[in-house]
Design a protein around this motif. Structure first.
Motif, short mmCIF file in Angstrom:
data_model
loop_
_atom_site.label_atom_id
_atom_site.label_comp_id
_atom_site.label_asym_id
_atom_site.label_seq_id
_atom_site.Cartn_x
_atom_site.Cartn_y
_atom_site.Cartn_z
N LYS A 1 30.66 45.78 -7.88
CA LYS A 1 31.45 46.93 -7.35
C LYS A 1 30.91 47.35 -5.96
CE LYS A 1 32.46 49.55 -11.52
NZ LYS A 1 32.54 50.89 -11.99
N PHE A 2 29.52 46.74 -5.56
CA PHE A 2 29.29 46.91 -4.20
C PHE A 2 29.83 45.79 -3.46
CE2 PHE A 2 24.42 47.90 -5.36
CZ PHE A 2 24.69 49.30 -5.80
N GLU B 1 33.54 49.21 -3.90
CA GLU B 1 33.89 50.33 -4.75
C GLU B 1 32.68 51.10 -4.90
OE1 GLU B 1 35.59 48.63 -8.24
OE2 GLU B 1 37.33 47.58 -7.02
N ARG B 2 31.59 51.11 -4.65
CA ARG B 2 30.44 51.68 -4.92
C ARG B 2 29.35 51.50 -3.70
NH1 ARG B 2 27.34 52.50 -10.88
NH2 ARG B 2 25.49 53.77 -9.82
N LYS B 3 28.62 52.47 -3.63
CA LYS B 3 27.63 52.42 -2.63
C LYS B 3 26.27 52.30 -3.17
CE LYS B 3 31.08 52.84 0.28
NZ LYS B 3 31.95 51.69 -0.20
N THR C 1 21.89 52.48 -2.76
CA THR C 1 21.06 53.25 -2.12
C THR C 1 20.42 52.42 -1.00
OG1 THR C 1 19.05 52.55 -3.54
CG2 THR C 1 20.51 54.48 -4.10
N ILE D 1 27.58 46.41 -11.46
CA ILE D 1 27.37 47.36 -10.20
C ILE D 1 27.53 46.58 -8.82
CG2 ILE D 1 25.68 49.06 -9.07
CD1 ILE D 1 25.02 49.97 -11.82
N LYS E 1 29.10 53.78 5.30
CA LYS E 1 29.11 54.90 4.92
C LYS E 1 30.01 55.96 5.94
CE LYS E 1 25.36 56.80 3.25
NZ LYS E 1 24.01 56.98 2.74
#
Length: 99
Positions: free
Chosen positions: A35-36, A40-42, A44, A32, A70
């Motif tokens: 990916k950050f 590729e992924r956001k 929190t 993860i 974002k």
């Protein structure tokens, strides 16, 4: 203007940390985090704060990078993006005035 992912990847590389180490320290799966870093992924907001604390980065600067990512990804293919941002800015200013 660096993205959130670029900032944390640079911080990790400067400290010569591997993804596995960062993941274990932050209790976030290394895949993860990867990916950050690649966008590729956001994460929190809580995860953003964890990264800021762990890497001793300015918390508000990292939050701004994360939030601006974002907004950018939401508006990047919109023809009216600049107009939307101006209206949003006006709404924020109005809300601040009335509270």
């Amino acid at each position: 203007m660096k993205s959130f992912g670029e900032i944390i990847r640079n911080a990790r590389e400067e400290k010569n940390y591997i993804l596995r180490h960062v993941g274990a320290e932050l209790d976030i799966d290394q895949a993860i985090i990867s990916k950050f870093e690649r966008g590729e992924r956001k994460p929190t907001k809580e995860q953003v704060i964890k990264f800021a604390d762990f890497f001793k980065l300015e918390k508000n600067d990292l939050i701004v990078a994360w939030l601006s990512d974002k907004v950018f990804y939401e508006l990047e293919n919109e023809d009216l993006a600049e107009r939307v941002l101006k209206v949003a800015e006006e709404k924020i200013k109005y809300k601040i005035k009335t509270h």
